[in-house]
Design a protein around this motif. Structure first.
Motif, PDB file in Angstrom:
ATOM      1  N   MET A   1      50.549  39.655  41.162  1.00 47.60           N
ATOM      2  CA  MET A   1      49.108  39.730  41.419  1.00 47.60           C
ATOM      3  C   MET A   1      48.396  40.138  40.132  1.00 47.60           C
ATOM      4  SD  MET A   1      47.061  41.935  44.326  1.00 47.60           S
ATOM      5  CE  MET A   1      48.062  43.386  44.061  1.00 47.60           C
ATOM      6  N   ASP A   2      47.563  39.232  39.594  1.00 50.96           N
ATOM      7  CA  ASP A   2      46.839  39.578  38.378  1.00 50.96           C
ATOM      8  C   ASP A   2      45.583  40.366  38.727  1.00 50.96           C
ATOM      9  OD1 ASP A   2      44.879  37.780  39.236  1.00 50.96           O
ATOM     10  OD2 ASP A   2      45.517  36.194  37.876  1.00 50.96           O
ATOM     11  N   THR A   3      44.843  40.774  37.705  1.00 50.57           N
ATOM     12  CA  THR A   3      43.690  41.639  37.934  1.00 50.57           C
ATOM     13  C   THR A   3      42.585  40.934  38.705  1.00 50.57           C
ATOM     14  OG1 THR A   3      42.783  41.020  35.785  1.00 50.57           O
ATOM     15  CG2 THR A   3      44.134  43.009  35.871  1.00 50.57           C
ATOM     16  N   VAL A   4      42.452  39.629  38.511  1.00 46.82           N
ATOM     17  CA  VAL A   4      41.412  38.884  39.222  1.00 46.82           C
ATOM     18  C   VAL A   4      41.690  38.910  40.725  1.00 46.82           C
ATOM     19  CG1 VAL A   4      40.334  36.629  39.532  1.00 46.82           C
ATOM     20  CG2 VAL A   4      40.901  37.436  37.228  1.00 46.82           C
ATOM     21  N   GLU A   5      42.941  38.657  41.099  1.00 51.00           N
ATOM     22  CA  GLU A   5      43.292  38.680  42.523  1.00 51.00           C
ATOM     23  C   GLU A   5      43.126  40.077  43.110  1.00 51.00           C
ATOM     24  OE1 GLU A   5      47.040  37.890  45.591  1.00 51.00           O
ATOM     25  OE2 GLU A   5      47.258  37.411  43.451  1.00 51.00           O
ATOM     26  N   LEU A   6      43.559  41.111  42.373  1.00 56.39           N
ATOM     27  CA  LEU A   6      43.408  42.477  42.873  1.00 56.39           C
ATOM     28  C   LEU A   6      41.930  42.809  43.077  1.00 56.39           C
ATOM     29  CD1 LEU A   6      44.490  45.227  43.644  1.00 56.39           C
ATOM     30  CD2 LEU A   6      44.674  45.792  41.199  1.00 56.39           C
ATOM     31  N   ARG A   7      41.095  42.413  42.139  1.00 56.58           N
ATOM     32  CA  ARG A   7      39.660  42.658  42.271  1.00 56.58           C
ATOM     33  C   ARG A   7      39.094  41.951  43.491  1.00 56.58           C
ATOM     34  NH1 ARG A   7      34.577  40.824  41.009  1.00 56.58           N
ATOM     35  NH2 ARG A   7      33.185  42.356  40.026  1.00 56.58           N
ATOM     36  N   GLU A   8      39.477  40.704  43.703  1.00 54.63           N
ATOM     37  CA  GLU A   8      38.968  39.935  44.844  1.00 54.63           C
ATOM     38  C   GLU A   8      39.412  40.553  46.169  1.00 54.63           C
ATOM     39  OE1 GLU A   8      40.356  36.008  44.094  1.00 54.63           O
ATOM     40  OE2 GLU A   8      38.716  35.511  42.701  1.00 54.63           O
ATOM     41  N   ARG A   9      40.648  41.023  46.196  1.00 53.88           N
ATOM     42  CA  ARG A   9      41.148  41.631  47.435  1.00 53.88           C
ATOM     43  C   ARG A   9      40.450  42.956  47.718  1.00 53.88           C
ATOM     44  NH1 ARG A   9      47.662  41.100  47.294  1.00 53.88           N
ATOM     45  NH2 ARG A   9      47.428  42.266  49.254  1.00 53.88           N
ATOM     46  N   ALA A  10      40.175  43.743  46.664  1.00 52.70           N
ATOM     47  CA  ALA A  10      39.449  45.001  46.848  1.00 52.70           C
ATOM     48  C   ALA A  10      38.027  44.741  47.333  1.00 52.70           C
ATOM     49  CB  ALA A  10      39.429  45.787  45.537  1.00 52.70           C
ATOM     50  N   LEU A  11      37.376  43.738  46.772  1.00 52.80           N
ATOM     51  CA  LEU A  11      36.017  43.403  47.192  1.00 52.80           C
ATOM     52  C   LEU A  11      35.988  42.967  48.655  1.00 52.80           C
ATOM     53  CD1 LEU A  11      33.034  42.924  46.498  1.00 52.80           C
ATOM     54  CD2 LEU A  11      33.675  40.633  45.687  1.00 52.80           C
ATOM     55  N   ALA A  12      36.941  42.136  49.039  1.00 50.82           N
ATOM     56  CA  ALA A  12      37.002  41.676  50.426  1.00 50.82           C
ATOM     57  C   ALA A  12      37.276  42.827  51.383  1.00 50.82           C
ATOM     58  CB  ALA A  12      38.079  40.595  50.563  1.00 50.82           C
ATOM     59  N   GLU A  13      38.163  43.727  50.994  1.00 49.33           N
ATOM     60  CA  GLU A  13      38.481  44.879  51.845  1.00 49.33           C
ATOM     61  C   GLU A  13      37.271  45.792  52.011  1.00 49.33           C
ATOM     62  OE1 GLU A  13      40.380  47.590  54.248  1.00 49.33           O
ATOM     63  OE2 GLU A  13      40.924  45.514  53.748  1.00 49.33           O
ATOM     64  N   LEU A  14      36.567  46.030  50.916  1.00 51.33           N
ATOM     65  CA  LEU A  14      35.402  46.917  50.969  1.00 51.33           C
ATOM     66  C   LEU A  14      34.292  46.329  51.825  1.00 51.33           C
ATOM     67  CD1 LEU A  14      33.987  49.492  49.855  1.00 51.33           C
ATOM     68  CD2 LEU A  14      33.133  48.053  47.988  1.00 51.33           C
ATOM     69  N   THR A  15      33.926  45.097  51.551  1.00 49.57           N
ATOM     70  CA  THR A  15      32.761  44.502  52.225  1.00 49.57           C
ATOM     71  C   THR A  15      33.086  43.950  53.612  1.00 49.57           C
ATOM     72  OG1 THR A  15      33.169  42.365  51.129  1.00 49.57           O
ATOM     73  CG2 THR A  15      31.673  43.925  50.036  1.00 49.57           C
ATOM     74  N   GLY A  16      34.350  43.612  53.837  1.00 50.88           N
ATOM     75  CA  GLY A  16      34.701  43.010  55.116  1.00 50.88           C
ATOM     76  C   GLY A  16      35.306  43.955  56.124  1.00 50.88           C
ATOM     77  N   ASN A  17      35.743  45.134  55.663  1.00 48.27           N
ATOM     78  CA  ASN A  17      36.439  46.038  56.581  1.00 48.27           C
ATOM     79  C   ASN A  17      35.919  47.469  56.522  1.00 48.27           C
ATOM     80  OD1 ASN A  17      38.370  46.940  58.449  1.00 48.27           O
ATOM     81  ND2 ASN A  17      39.883  47.343  56.866  1.00 48.27           N
ATOM     82  N   ILE A  18      35.925  48.077  55.326  1.00 46.45           N
ATOM     83  CA  ILE A  18      35.608  49.500  55.223  1.00 46.45           C
ATOM     84  C   ILE A  18      34.135  49.782  55.507  1.00 46.45           C
ATOM     85  CG2 ILE A  18      35.607  51.513  53.705  1.00 46.45           C
ATOM     86  CD1 ILE A  18      37.947  50.159  52.170  1.00 46.45           C
TER      87      ILE A  18
ATOM     88  N   ARG B   1      36.443  48.121  37.238  1.00 49.25           N
ATOM     89  CA  ARG B   1      37.408  48.159  36.134  1.00 49.25           C
ATOM     90  C   ARG B   1      38.041  46.802  35.830  1.00 49.25           C
ATOM     91  NH1 ARG B   1      40.018  53.400  35.225  1.00 49.25           N
ATOM     92  NH2 ARG B   1      38.783  55.031  36.218  1.00 49.25           N
ATOM     93  N   LEU B   2      38.068  45.895  36.801  1.00 55.32           N
ATOM     94  CA  LEU B   2      38.822  44.655  36.639  1.00 55.32           C
ATOM     95  C   LEU B   2      37.937  43.417  36.789  1.00 55.32           C
ATOM     96  CD1 LEU B   2      42.006  45.529  38.754  1.00 55.32           C
ATOM     97  CD2 LEU B   2      41.628  45.884  36.306  1.00 55.32           C
ATOM     98  N   PRO B   3      36.984  43.229  35.886  1.00 53.16           N
ATOM     99  CA  PRO B   3      36.161  42.027  35.981  1.00 53.16           C
ATOM    100  C   PRO B   3      36.866  40.789  35.455  1.00 53.16           C
ATOM    101  CG  PRO B   3      35.495  43.317  34.087  1.00 53.16           C
ATOM    102  CD  PRO B   3      36.557  44.101  34.793  1.00 53.16           C
ATOM    103  N   VAL B   4      37.905  40.997  34.623  1.00 52.62           N
ATOM    104  CA  VAL B   4      38.618  39.867  34.021  1.00 52.62           C
ATOM    105  C   VAL B   4      40.113  40.125  34.113  1.00 52.62           C
ATOM    106  CG1 VAL B   4      36.752  39.219  32.461  1.00 52.62           C
ATOM    107  CG2 VAL B   4      38.386  40.964  31.747  1.00 52.62           C
ATOM    108  N   GLY B   5      40.903  39.323  33.396  1.00 54.47           N
ATOM    109  CA  GLY B   5      42.353  39.463  33.430  1.00 54.47           C
ATOM    110  C   GLY B   5      42.819  40.733  32.771  1.00 54.47           C
TER     111      GLY B   5
END
Length: 411
Positions: free
Chosen positions: A1-18, A398-402
């Protein structure tokens, strides 16, 4: 999992669940504020008193989300929490915030725990930054004046744990039943440092800068055990250590909060010292603070010559969330891929065990077999959105890019 994927998953978790959970089932739309407690399957328990800490953490969460994501719709639940904090937790006679109130907003515990004052300052400063309002900063400044007048130790440094309602000495200063009755604690100092960091970021006030510089230095001088790469937890007034227990979750959380505080102060020597301590603590947690499945150990009680160490293998959501950020910070400082891999592993552990895909938010505590503990509510006096929402916000920031391959050389 690169930084882009981790960032996308964190964004989805925050806005879609938490955030939807904490702006939905958790809020008490009838009485205001947040329910006293809510089970994993959303059974309300308003007989549980409401804590100032929970209210402040909800206020901070939505204020931070509004500011960092540029979405002012998050100010609606933030204002809901702010109104309740101001109406029910602020002491109109002696100042400061009460520890708890009942479901009707009547005071149930009027002590002035400095930990609670710190979270109120933290939340009010963040709300002022997000909303542009001045009143929250005025209230935060009054709280700081009370903290400095009644809890600061002018001789030995640091801050006393708690006071009575009218700011007199308090016999039992414990933060919770599991804590020691000590004059000073890592936990209170850590979160006061966190609050003063945000206040300085928002105000730029030189006096606030001086206070944060002193407090960060105190934490580095007395709380950080440089040889072990851990925090000491409890102290008497003269900084004698009262416990040998190790809390890996606090160590990895403190690793990045220390560097944030030092950078806010802007003293290069303090920054260098904080970064060295942060990297040492992250290394210790990486080496001895993780369970076999990647989770962060809750507590380690060192054994003596005739007894093995006692290790608590339960998993608490806050420790896992803070570990993601702490390991990302260590990776930034060192360029060591092990730390990024550890951050990834923590996120995968969270996704596999803590995220509740049925009722929303996260399970707050798991037993050693990774089953949710029914005795631990999803919403409660301590069970809040701030750790995991903040972790997601930090990942996004922290992770806007790779991933970076640069290594920072620490002096």
């Amino acid at each position: 999992m690169d930084t882009v994927e981790l960032r996308e998953r964190a964004l989805a978790e925050l806005t879609g669940n938490i955030l939807p959970f904490w702006s939905g089932p958790a809020l008490d739309t009838e009485r205001g504020g947040v329910h006293g407690a809510l089970s994993d399957d959303l059974v309300i328990a308003d007989e549980v008193d409401r804590s100032a800490v929970l209210c402040a953490r909800v206020l901070w969460t939505f204020s931070a989300a509004a500011y960092r994501m540029g979405d002012r719709s998050h100010l609606v639940p933030a204002a809901h929490a702010y109104d309740y904090l101001m109406a029910h937790f602020i002491d109109p006679v002696h100042g400061g915030v009460f520890w708890t109130v009942d479901k009707d907003g009547a005071v149930s515990d009027d002590r002035k725990q400095i930990y609670a004052q710190a979270f109120a300052v933290y939340a009010l400063a963040e709300y002022a930054r997000a909303s542009g309002l001045t009143e929250p900063l005025v209230t935060a400044a009054r709280l700081v004046d009370l903290i400095e007048a009644h809890a600061a130790d002018p001789v030995n440094g640091g801050y006393i744990e708690a006071r009575t309602r009218d700011w007199k000495e308090l016999a039992d200063m414990r933060l919770s039943p599991r804590d020691l009755n000590a004059n000073k604690s890592m936990n209170t100092l850590l979160h006061l440092m966190e609050a003063y960091t945000t206040l300085l970021e928002v105000t730029g006030d030189p006096v606030a800068c001086g206070r944060l510089h002193r407090l960060t230095t105190v934490v580095l001088d007395h709380v950080v055990d440089e040889r072990a790469g851990t925090f000491r937890l409890f102290f008497d007034e003269d900084w004698h250590t009262l416990s040998s227990v190790v809390s890996p979750g606090h160590d990895i959380e403190g690793a990045w909060l220390l560097t944030a505080a030092a950078r806010a102060v802007g003293d290069p020597l303090l920054v260098a010292r904080a970064e060295r301590a942060a990297l040492a603590m992250a290394e210790t947690v990486l080496r001895s603070g993780r369970d076999e499945d990647g989770g962060i150990l809750y507590e380690i009680r060192p054994g003596g010559s005739s007894a093995p160490a006692m290790i608590d293998h339960s998993s608490h959501w806050w420790a896992q969330a803070e570990a993601v950020v702490g390991f990302l910070e260590a990776h930034t400082l060192s360029g060591d891929a092990r730390f990024y891999e550890a951050a990834q592993a923590c996120w995968e552990f969270i996704d596999a065990h803590h995220v509740d895909r049925v009722h929303g938010d996260w399970f707050k505590e798991l037993d050693p077999d990774r089953r949710p503990r029914s005795t631990s509510p999803k919403v409660g006096p301590w069970e809040c959105p701030y750790h995991h929402a903040r972790a997601c916000l930090e990942i996004i920031t922290r992770l806007p890019v790779g991933p970076s391959t640069e290594r920072r050389v620490l002096p």
